[in-house]
Design a protein around this motif. Structure first.
Motif, PDB file in Angstrom:
ATOM      1  N   MET A  94     -10.783   8.242   4.392  1.00 10.15           N
ATOM      2  CA  MET A  94     -10.880   6.377   4.164  1.00 10.15           C
ATOM      3  C   MET A  94     -11.634   6.780   2.360  1.00 10.15           C
ATOM      4  N   ALA A  95     -12.707   7.993   2.851  1.00 12.23           N
ATOM      5  CA  ALA A  95     -13.243   8.159   1.590  1.00 12.23           C
ATOM      6  C   ALA A  95     -12.554   7.951   0.214  1.00 12.23           C
ATOM      7  N   ALA A  96     -11.530   9.056   0.323  1.00 14.99           N
ATOM      8  CA  ALA A  96     -10.599   9.679  -0.944  1.00 14.99           C
ATOM      9  C   ALA A  96      -9.967   9.038  -0.865  1.00 14.99           C
ATOM     10  N   ALA A  97      -9.842   7.197  -0.033  1.00 11.14           N
ATOM     11  CA  ALA A  97      -8.546   6.291  -0.386  1.00 11.14           C
ATOM     12  C   ALA A  97      -9.775   5.414  -1.555  1.00 11.14           C
ATOM     13  N   ARG A  98     -10.550   5.045  -0.433  1.00 13.59           N
ATOM     14  CA  ARG A  98     -11.318   4.410  -1.633  1.00 13.59           C
ATOM     15  C   ARG A  98     -11.848   4.417  -2.708  1.00 13.59           C
ATOM     16  N   ARG A  99     -12.042   5.718  -3.026  1.00  8.70           N
ATOM     17  CA  ARG A  99     -12.615   6.074  -4.523  1.00  8.70           C
ATOM     18  C   ARG A  99     -11.470   6.010  -5.309  1.00  8.70           C
ATOM     19  N   ALA A 100      -9.906   6.253  -4.877  1.00  8.38           N
ATOM     20  CA  ALA A 100      -8.919   6.001  -5.527  1.00  8.38           C
ATOM     21  C   ALA A 100      -8.873   4.222  -6.260  1.00  8.38           C
ATOM     22  N   GLY A 101      -9.277   3.743  -5.069  1.00 13.03           N
ATOM     23  CA  GLY A 101      -8.761   2.276  -5.135  1.00 13.03           C
ATOM     24  C   GLY A 101      -8.847   1.526  -6.527  1.00 13.03           C
ATOM     25  N   GLY A 102     -10.713   2.303  -7.169  1.00  9.26           N
ATOM     26  CA  GLY A 102     -11.058   1.412  -7.996  1.00  9.26           C
ATOM     27  C   GLY A 102     -12.586   1.245  -8.354  1.00  9.26           C
ATOM     28  N   ASN A 103     -12.358   0.163  -9.063  1.00 14.63           N
ATOM     29  CA  ASN A 103     -14.185   0.004  -9.001  1.00 14.63           C
ATOM     30  C   ASN A 103     -14.569  -1.203  -8.689  1.00 14.63           C
ATOM     31  N   GLY A 104     -14.878  -1.928  -6.997  1.00 14.69           N
ATOM     32  CA  GLY A 104     -15.091  -2.619  -6.668  1.00 14.69           C
ATOM     33  C   GLY A 104     -13.676  -3.677  -6.159  1.00 14.69           C
ATOM     34  N   LYS A 105     -12.801  -2.554  -6.176  1.00 12.49           N
ATOM     35  CA  LYS A 105     -11.317  -3.254  -5.589  1.00 12.49           C
ATOM     36  C   LYS A 105     -11.798  -3.553  -3.845  1.00 12.49           C
ATOM     37  N   LEU A 147     -10.084  -2.164  -0.785  1.00  9.30           N
ATOM     38  CA  LEU A 147      -9.015  -1.293  -0.463  1.00  9.30           C
ATOM     39  C   LEU A 147      -7.686  -1.807  -0.246  1.00  9.30           C
ATOM     40  N   GLU A 148      -6.244  -1.332  -0.804  1.00  9.51           N
ATOM     41  CA  GLU A 148      -5.550  -1.129  -1.157  1.00  9.51           C
ATOM     42  C   GLU A 148      -4.542  -0.339   0.472  1.00  9.51           C
ATOM     43  N   SER A 149      -3.708  -1.553   0.933  1.00  6.88           N
ATOM     44  CA  SER A 149      -3.638  -0.747   2.114  1.00  6.88           C
ATOM     45  C   SER A 149      -2.539   0.598   2.378  1.00  6.88           C
ATOM     46  N   ASP A 150      -1.529   0.284   0.515  1.00  5.60           N
ATOM     47  CA  ASP A 150      -0.782   1.162   0.799  1.00  5.60           C
ATOM     48  C   ASP A 150      -1.126   2.378   0.575  1.00  5.60           C
ATOM     49  N   LEU A 151      -2.854   2.267  -0.602  1.00  5.48           N
ATOM     50  CA  LEU A 151      -3.333   3.884  -0.711  1.00  5.48           C
ATOM     51  C   LEU A 151      -4.314   4.566   0.810  1.00  5.48           C
ATOM     52  N   LEU A 152      -4.455   3.309   1.494  1.00  7.49           N
ATOM     53  CA  LEU A 152      -4.589   4.568   2.568  1.00  7.49           C
ATOM     54  C   LEU A 152      -3.358   4.499   3.511  1.00  7.49           C
ATOM     55  N   GLN A 153      -2.349   3.966   3.889  1.00  4.01           N
ATOM     56  CA  GLN A 153      -1.876   4.833   3.995  1.00  4.01           C
ATOM     57  C   GLN A 153      -0.935   6.360   3.677  1.00  4.01           C
ATOM     58  N   ALA A 155      -2.872   8.646   2.284  1.00  5.84           N
ATOM     59  CA  ALA A 155      -3.613   8.598   2.528  1.00  5.84           C
ATOM     60  C   ALA A 155      -3.925   9.958   3.938  1.00  5.84           C
ATOM     61  N   ASN A 156      -3.102   8.283   4.855  1.00  3.69           N
ATOM     62  CA  ASN A 156      -2.731   9.210   6.296  1.00  3.69           C
ATOM     63  C   ASN A 156      -1.749   9.783   5.962  1.00  3.69           C
ATOM     64  N   ILE A 157      -0.707   9.930   5.280  1.00  2.00           N
ATOM     65  CA  ILE A 157       0.618  10.704   5.329  1.00  2.00           C
ATOM     66  C   ILE A 157      -0.531  12.523   4.286  1.00  2.00           C
ATOM     67  N   GLY A 158      -0.994  11.883   3.672  1.00  2.00           N
ATOM     68  CA  GLY A 158      -1.817  13.328   2.890  1.00  2.00           C
ATOM     69  C   GLY A 158      -1.961  14.357   4.036  1.00  2.00           C
ATOM     70  N   LEU A 159      -2.861  13.409   4.860  1.00  2.00           N
ATOM     71  CA  LEU A 159      -3.802  13.823   6.296  1.00  2.00           C
ATOM     72  C   LEU A 159      -2.328  14.422   7.283  1.00  2.00           C
ATOM     73  N   LEU A 160      -1.626  13.834   7.454  1.00  2.00           N
ATOM     74  CA  LEU A 160      -0.928  14.396   8.497  1.00  2.00           C
ATOM     75  C   LEU A 160      -0.125  15.869   7.684  1.00  2.00           C
ATOM     76  N   LYS A 161       0.334  15.226   6.636  1.00  3.41           N
ATOM     77  CA  LYS A 161       1.388  16.669   5.648  1.00  3.41           C
ATOM     78  C   LYS A 161      -0.192  17.901   5.887  1.00  3.41           C
ATOM     79  N   ALA A 162      -1.412  17.893   6.026  1.00  3.78           N
ATOM     80  CA  ALA A 162      -2.348  18.702   6.316  1.00  3.78           C
ATOM     81  C   ALA A 162      -2.375  18.994   7.972  1.00  3.78           C
ATOM     82  N   ALA A 163      -2.214  18.678   8.585  1.00  3.55           N
ATOM     83  CA  ALA A 163      -2.263  18.544   9.959  1.00  3.55           C
ATOM     84  C   ALA A 163      -1.043  19.511  10.672  1.00  3.55           C
ATOM     85  N   ILE A 223      -4.778  15.201   1.339  1.00  2.55           N
ATOM     86  CA  ILE A 223      -4.688  13.617   1.122  1.00  2.55           C
ATOM     87  C   ILE A 223      -4.849  13.426  -0.444  1.00  2.55           C
ATOM     88  N   ARG A 224      -5.886  13.976  -1.749  1.00  2.00           N
ATOM     89  CA  ARG A 224      -6.039  13.833  -2.779  1.00  2.00           C
ATOM     90  C   ARG A 224      -4.256  13.672  -4.090  1.00  2.00           C
TER      91      ARG A 224
END
Length: 177
Positions: A1-12, A14-20, A22-30, A49-50
């Motif tokens: 979640m924090a990585a997705a928020r950092r990648a989202g930009g300044n004050g934007k 949080l884009e749901s696609d970005l969060l999804q 990030a979750n895909i990256g977490l699943l790949k890691a697992a 995730i990154r």
């Protein structure tokens, strides 16, 4: 979640696609994590995730696909940071800025210029009207048709013009009766 928020930009928001992604990256890691190699899962997962977020950003930056080599990804993600650092330092004259960026990122100056041009202008519609007069002409009307043989078309027009000039000359010679 924090990585997705950092990648989202300044004050934007949080884009749901970005969060999804990030979750895909977490699943790949697992799926790929091997505890016997001595790494912590959090470190391994953060890398995946990154990587997934960066891949999502480069794939969705534009409708036109950007090159996806390692050097072009590095250039895409680091161009603004390196350019800002060099300009702020003031050590590089403006005429050598592109060359220095290329050196720092291990790419060619042509690749730097090409990426700067891609990032400078957003995608635009070919259906947008041209001119301020509110006419019906669109940008797509100015695109060249690759299937048209210009030489043949011009030749046909010239032949047609010559034919009608000759026809008109002969018609004028005929009697009116």
């Amino acid at each position: 979640m924090a990585a997705a928020r950092r990648a989202g930009g300044n004050g934007k928001e949080l884009e749901s696609d970005l969060l999804q992604h990030a979750n895909i990256g977490l699943l790949k890691a697992a799926d790929l994590f091997d505890p016997d190699k001595g790494f912590r899962f959090s470190t391994y997962a953060a890398w995946w995730i990154r990587a997934e977020i960066q891949d999502h950003k480069i794939q969705n930056w534009s409708l036109v696909r950007l090159p996806n080599s390692a050097s072009s990804r590095k250039l895409f993600h680091n161009l603004k940071r390196v350019e800002t650092r060099l300009v702020a330092a003031g050590e590089v004259p403006p005429e050598r800025l592109v060359e220095q960026i290329a050196t720092d990122l291990a790419v060619t100056p042509e690749q730097v210029v090409s990426m700067q041009q891609r990032l400078a202008a957003p995608d635009g519609s070919l259906n947008r009207p041209i001119g301020d007069d509110g006419g019906t002409m669109q940008l797509q009307d100015l695109l060249e048709d690759p299937n048209v043989d210009v030489e043949r078309e011009v030749g046909e027009r010239l032949d047609s013009r010559a034919f009608w000039l000759t026809m008109s000359t002969h018609m004028n010679r005929l009697s009116k009766a």
